[in-house]
Scaffold this motif. Structure first.
Motif, mmCIF file in Angstrom:
data_model
loop_
_atom_site.group_PDB
_atom_site.id
_atom_site.type_symbol
_atom_site.label_atom_id
_atom_site.label_comp_id
_atom_site.label_asym_id
_atom_site.label_seq_id
_atom_site.Cartn_x
_atom_site.Cartn_y
_atom_site.Cartn_z
ATOM 1 N N ASN A 101 0.853 -1.185 0.000
ATOM 2 C CA ASN A 101 0.000 0.000 0.000
ATOM 3 C C ASN A 101 0.891 1.238 0.000
ATOM 4 O O ASN A 101 1.926 1.264 0.672
ATOM 5 C CB ASN A 101 -0.880 0.072 1.255
ATOM 6 N N LEU A 102 0.456 2.262 -0.720
ATOM 7 C CA LEU A 102 1.081 3.581 -0.642
ATOM 8 C C LEU A 102 0.016 4.572 -0.220
ATOM 9 O O LEU A 102 -1.049 4.637 -0.825
ATOM 10 C CB LEU A 102 1.663 3.993 -1.997
ATOM 11 N N ILE A 103 0.297 5.324 0.824
ATOM 12 C CA ILE A 103 -0.594 6.388 1.270
ATOM 13 C C ILE A 103 0.180 7.695 1.243
ATOM 14 O O ILE A 103 1.294 7.775 1.783
ATOM 15 C CB ILE A 103 -1.119 6.124 2.698
ATOM 16 N N ILE A 104 -0.389 8.711 0.600
ATOM 17 C CA ILE A 104 0.194 10.053 0.647
ATOM 18 C C ILE A 104 -0.805 10.958 1.353
ATOM 19 O O ILE A 104 -1.933 11.150 0.891
ATOM 20 C CB ILE A 104 0.521 10.595 -0.752
ATOM 21 N N ASP A 105 -0.396 11.517 2.480
ATOM 22 C CA ASP A 105 -1.281 12.281 3.367
ATOM 23 C C ASP A 105 -0.578 13.587 3.756
ATOM 24 O O ASP A 105 0.320 13.572 4.584
ATOM 25 C CB ASP A 105 -1.569 11.422 4.598
ATOM 26 N N THR A 106 -0.924 14.707 3.153
ATOM 27 C CA THR A 106 -1.953 14.888 2.142
ATOM 28 C C THR A 106 -1.294 15.201 0.799
ATOM 29 O O THR A 106 -0.100 15.491 0.737
ATOM 30 C CB THR A 106 -2.884 16.058 2.504
ATOM 31 N N MET A 107 -2.131 15.211 -0.255
ATOM 32 C CA MET A 107 -1.629 15.533 -1.585
ATOM 33 C C MET A 107 -1.505 17.032 -1.822
ATOM 34 O O MET A 107 -0.856 17.467 -2.767
ATOM 35 C CB MET A 107 -2.557 14.945 -2.649
ATOM 36 N N ASP A 108 -2.107 17.840 -0.991
ATOM 37 C CA ASP A 108 -2.223 19.271 -1.242
ATOM 38 C C ASP A 108 -0.883 19.940 -1.523
ATOM 39 O O ASP A 108 -0.759 20.759 -2.438
ATOM 40 C CB ASP A 108 -2.900 19.959 -0.049
ATOM 41 N N VAL A 109 0.137 19.591 -0.746
ATOM 42 C CA VAL A 109 1.462 20.191 -0.929
ATOM 43 C C VAL A 109 2.015 19.850 -2.309
ATOM 44 O O VAL A 109 2.533 20.715 -3.028
ATOM 45 C CB VAL A 109 2.421 19.706 0.176
ATOM 46 N N ILE A 110 1.890 18.588 -2.702
ATOM 47 C CA ILE A 110 2.409 18.152 -4.001
ATOM 48 C C ILE A 110 1.575 18.730 -5.132
ATOM 49 O O ILE A 110 2.096 19.046 -6.211
ATOM 50 C CB ILE A 110 2.440 16.615 -4.073
ATOM 51 N N GLU A 111 0.275 18.895 -4.912
ATOM 52 C CA GLU A 111 -0.617 19.419 -5.951
ATOM 53 C C GLU A 111 -0.369 20.902 -6.253
ATOM 54 O O GLU A 111 -0.896 21.418 -7.234
ATOM 55 C CB GLU A 111 -2.069 19.239 -5.533
ATOM 56 N N ARG A 112 0.416 21.555 -5.455
ATOM 57 C CA ARG A 112 0.705 22.979 -5.686
ATOM 58 C C ARG A 112 2.010 23.184 -6.449
ATOM 59 O O ARG A 112 2.499 24.306 -6.563
ATOM 60 C CB ARG A 112 0.727 23.724 -4.348
ATOM 61 N N THR A 113 2.560 22.120 -6.990
ATOM 62 C CA THR A 113 3.811 22.204 -7.739
ATOM 63 C C THR A 113 3.541 22.459 -9.220
ATOM 64 O O THR A 113 2.399 22.625 -9.639
ATOM 65 C CB THR A 113 4.627 20.908 -7.565
ATOM 66 N N ASP A 114 4.600 22.487 -10.012
ATOM 67 C CA ASP A 114 4.504 22.744 -11.454
ATOM 68 C C ASP A 114 3.554 21.759 -12.126
ATOM 69 O O ASP A 114 3.580 20.554 -11.844
ATOM 70 C CB ASP A 114 5.895 22.642 -12.076
ATOM 71 N N VAL A 115 2.718 22.264 -13.025
ATOM 72 C CA VAL A 115 1.676 21.455 -13.660
ATOM 73 C C VAL A 115 2.269 20.271 -14.420
ATOM 74 O O VAL A 115 1.838 19.123 -14.256
ATOM 75 C CB VAL A 115 0.818 22.317 -14.601
ATOM 76 N N ASP A 116 3.254 20.523 -15.285
ATOM 77 C CA ASP A 116 3.836 19.449 -16.084
ATOM 78 C C ASP A 116 4.567 18.437 -15.213
ATOM 79 O O ASP A 116 4.466 17.216 -15.429
ATOM 80 C CB ASP A 116 4.787 20.026 -17.132
#
Length: 208
Positions: A101-116
């Motif tokens: 299993n992989l859990i990433i808690d939370t994604m918000d930090v990663i989702e604010r990075t460069d789009v590409d």
């Protein structure tokens, strides 16, 4: 259903015909004021788990898991603290063993990075899940300031689990819906959950 991996959360496994298919990526959306982490903790009971935290320390996560009365496992917990969360997450994910299993808690930090760069990260993540026969659950908090890559997350994952928390005058109600499930066979109704010591179906009223 043959070939599916149990999540470790009995109510989910029953509703999903046995669990999730190997290689599946899930976006798990919820309010930051909810008890959504309890489901994440129970996921660790099913198999070896890499738990990546982007906000809380590894000690805080470990303490929360050990404090819950639900059935849990002993995950490997890593806290991303660097200036490049995508690179740090990619390094950890690339070492994921088979059938984990992989859990990433939370994604918000990663989702604010460069789009590409973020789109490439999700594509590589999916490839890693398929190659290892693993499951990824990405914890996505709902807020007024939506991360710019949130729509990309919801589009590229295989499934979306949404936890809705309603606070009434006399009670608090939690409903789980699965609006997206590429593997098919997802429940079409809302599942009323009791989030206290563990995740279970709330049978105090009819499930609607």
């Amino acid at each position: 259903m043959a070939g599916r991996l149990k999540t470790g959360v009995d109510v989910l496994d029953r509703k999903l015909d046995g669990g999730l298919p190997p290689g599946c990526t899930v976006a798990y959306t919820a309010s930051p004021a909810s008890q959504s982490e309890l489901l994440l903790y129970q996921l660790t009971a099913a198999r070896g788990t890499l738990y990546i935290s982007t906000e809380r320390s590894d000690d805080a996560i470990r303490h929360s898991i050990e404090s819950t009365q639900a059935r849990v496992g002993s995950p490997t917990i890593r806290h991303i603290t660097g200036d490049d969360p995508i690179e740090d997450a990619h390094r950890l994910v690339s070492a994921l063993p088979d059938g984990a299993n992989l859990i990433i808690d939370t994604m918000d930090v990663i989702e604010r990075t460069d789009v590409d760069a973020y789109r490439t990260f999700l594509s590589d993540l999916k490839t890693q899940m398929l190659e290892t026969g693993s499951i990824a659950v990405l914890h996505c908090l709902e807020s007024d300031q939506v991360p710019r890559n949130r729509s990309t997350t919801l589009h590229m994952v295989d499934a979306v689990f949404n936890l809705e928390t309603n606070i009434g005058a006399t009670e608090l109600e939690n409903f789980l819906t699965i609006p997206k499930f590429r593997a098919g066979g997802a429940p079409t109704e809302r599942i009323k959950l009791e989030l206290a010591n563990e995740v279970e179906i709330d049978t105090s009223r009819d499930i609607a």
